[in-house]
Design an enzyme around this catalytic site. Structure first.
Site, PDB file in Angstrom:
ATOM      1  N   GLY A 197       0.719  -1.206   0.088  1.00 30.35           N
ATOM      2  CA  GLY A 197       0.087  -0.054   0.061  1.00 30.35           C
ATOM      3  C   GLY A 197       0.986   1.167  -0.058  1.00 30.35           C
ATOM      4  O   GLY A 197       2.084   1.014   0.038  1.00 30.35           O
ATOM      5  N   GLY A 221      -0.396  -4.997   1.154  1.00 26.48           N
ATOM      6  CA  GLY A 221      -1.681  -4.827   0.731  1.00 26.48           C
ATOM      7  C   GLY A 221      -1.847  -5.635  -0.701  1.00 26.48           C
ATOM      8  O   GLY A 221      -3.229  -5.997  -0.820  1.00 26.48           O
ATOM      9  N   GLU A 274       5.528  -5.742   7.564  1.00 30.71           N
ATOM     10  CA  GLU A 274       5.322  -4.389   8.202  1.00 30.71           C
ATOM     11  C   GLU A 274       6.255  -4.203   9.347  1.00 30.71           C
ATOM     12  O   GLU A 274       6.428  -3.128   9.770  1.00 30.71           O
ATOM     13  CB  GLU A 274       3.616  -4.600   8.514  1.00 30.71           C
ATOM     14  N   ASP A 301      -1.385  -6.290   8.636  1.00 31.41           N
ATOM     15  CA  ASP A 301      -2.819  -6.036   8.490  1.00 31.41           C
ATOM     16  C   ASP A 301      -3.569  -6.580   7.229  1.00 31.41           C
ATOM     17  O   ASP A 301      -3.369  -7.852   7.049  1.00 31.41           O
ATOM     18  CB  ASP A 301      -2.956  -4.471   8.542  1.00 31.41           C
TER      19      ASP A 301
END
Length: 497
Positions: free
Chosen positions: A98, A148, A171, A179
């Protein structure tokens, strides 16, 4: 065999790709006009395809892409003409992550912070819509698939890995936490592979992505165009027929070919070390393995893993582990809501490490400085208060307190929450193999079983699926013992633990 430990330069490059800090030219001959849309949409027969089209940014998700994706996916989901949805990317990535740099920039100011939080909100809702879409969804992970990008892919009913697939959730390297549903899918793959990947940010490549359950099929990249043509030609593209097409194009393990899947003694050590519920206990177990394990390769792996964990944000490690453990008991929707609350905490200043990590990776790389450990705060695990982690990241920001957005699926998906089965077309899980060994599987038919019977059962259940035999043999070697029945002249399998 396990993949050799990456050099510091290689690790830095992987993080940079995930964060979009650098770009590389597409390896494909296509050259896209500069004004072409960042997401393209194609129709062929009953197939509808979205194509992520930012090859210079490795197709990293940003706000304009989400603006384009959601309405089209919802249109296809509810319409009658679209029977199958396919996702793929242009260039050498499916999606490298992302737009973290923009998120951190927005989060730094109270005036723009809602934009940062809204990006995660919209991204996570998009991930849920794709996971719960009431039609066959096929994701082609033909290249870099991180962060993402994993969220768009990993809960699809059909997930294709190729020799070009590079899969990771990196991450914790940037002071954040996995996430996009990671607490759901990392907690459901075999053993503690998901915990290991979530905490270290390590990568899986090619066939190993399939062998560890993150892909349902492994197909050579050169065969993908023909596979897509075959799918488009289907007059009645049921899930069973789609599976048949993908299996016909499968690439089986050749004699002498090596995978970087984590197996054998190293896998046993990984499962043992990462089974603990505190990061400190994991570190202690790895330290013991690094010093005393009888296999040199396993000692080296443990030492390397300790070094990797030492580079990560201590706060991120504790948040990530807590989320993965909690996610194992949650639905995907509940997991995404928990991660939305966590993302809101990161954006709202619960820790400085998110900004510190992104800034260190982007700025240090751009200045070509040697890779250094970011200035995490707190800097050491023992200085991170577990009770504060639970309060700041799991309690303070929630929809109930009106301090975090609610993940709200579209009305037409309201009944889909319990029907998400991402492992349906994948290799059998260890839990499924165990149930067949101990007689609790609905298809077992007996409380005792031989190895030949076990192989035959799953060959029938999976209709000759490539990789099933190899998976079962590897699991049996680690998890089972043979008990000789002299009276029957048989050797029964028994689960060790």
């Amino acid at each position: 065999m396990s993949r050799p430990t990456a050099t510091a330069a290689q690790r830095t490059a992987a993080i940079g790709r995930h964060l979009m800090s650098t770009s590389a030219p597409s390896s494909k001959p296509r050259v896209d006009p500069p004004d072409e849309a960042p997401v393209l949409f194609e129709s062929s027969g009953l197939i509808r395809t979205y194509v992520l089209n930012r090859p210079k940014k490795l197709n990293a998700l940003d706000e304009p892409m989400l603006n384009l994706l959601r309405p089209k996916i919802e249109e296809w989901s509810q319409g009658e003409l679209a029977q199958v949805i396919i996702g793929r990317g242009v260039g050498r990535a499916f999606c490298a992550g992302g737009d973290v740099a923009s998120v951190v920039k927005y989060a730094d100011s109270p005036e723009t912070r809602p934009k940062a939080i809204d990006f995660f909100h919209r991204e996570f809702e998009m991930d849920y819509i794709l996971a719960a879409v009431p039609k066959p969804y096929i994701c082609v992970m033909d290249g870099i698939t991180m962060g993402g990008g994993v969220g768009l892919a990993v809960n699809a009913q059909f997930r294709i890995a190729t020799e070009k697939t590079v899969f990771a959730m990196p991450e914790t390297k940037i002071g954040y936490s996995p996430d996009v549903g990671a607490s759901f899918f990392l907690s459901r793959v075999d053993g503690e592979i998901g915990t290991y990947l979530g905490l270290t940010g390590a990568t899986l490549n090619g066939r190993a992505v399939f062998e560890h359950g993150f892909a349902t099929h492994y197909i050579e990249s050169r065969r993908i165009p023909a596979v897509l043509e075959r799918l488009a030609a289907l007059e009645d593209p049921t899930r069973s027929r789609i599976n048949d097409v993908l299996e016909e194009a499968r690439s089986e393990l050749e004699p002498g070919e090596q995978s970087n899947a984590i197996i054998g003694a190293k896998r046993e050590a990984l499962d043992a070390a990462f089974s603990h519920n505190t990061v400190e206990e994991i570190v202690a177990a790895l330290t013991e393995i690094a010093h005393n394990h009888e296999v040199e390769e396993v000692r080296q792996w443990a030492a390397s893993t300790l070094e990797e964990l030492g580079q990560r944000s201590p706060t991120s490690l504790k948040v990530a582990l807590a989320a993965i453990r909690k996610g194992k008991q949650m639905t995907l929707l509940d997991s995404l809501q928990m991660e939305m609350n966590i993302a809101t905490a990161f954006c709202s200043g619960a820790t400085k490490d998110f900004k510190t990590g992104v800034t260190a990776v982007l700025v240090d790389k751009s200045k070509e400085r040697p890779k250094e450990r970011p200035n995490w705060d707190p800097a050491h695990l023992e200085d991170v208060d577990d009770s504060e982690i639970l309060k700041k990241f799991f309690s303070t920001y929630t929809p109930e307190e009106n301090t975090a957005p609610q993940i709200t699926p579209p009305a037409y998906l309201s009944q889909q929450n319990k029907d998400i089965k991402p492992m349906q077309f994948a290799l059998p899980t260890e839990a499924e193999i165990r149930s067949m060994v101990d007689g609790s599987h609905k298809s077992s038919g007996a409380t005792e079983i031989t190895l030949d019977e076990l192989l035959a059962k799953f060959d029938s259940l999976r209709r000759g699926k490539a990789g099933v035999r190899e998976k079962i043999l590897e699991v049996v070697q680690r998890k089972c013992v043979f008990e000789e029945d002299k009276h029957m002249g048989q050797q029964w399998l028994k689960w060790k633990h």
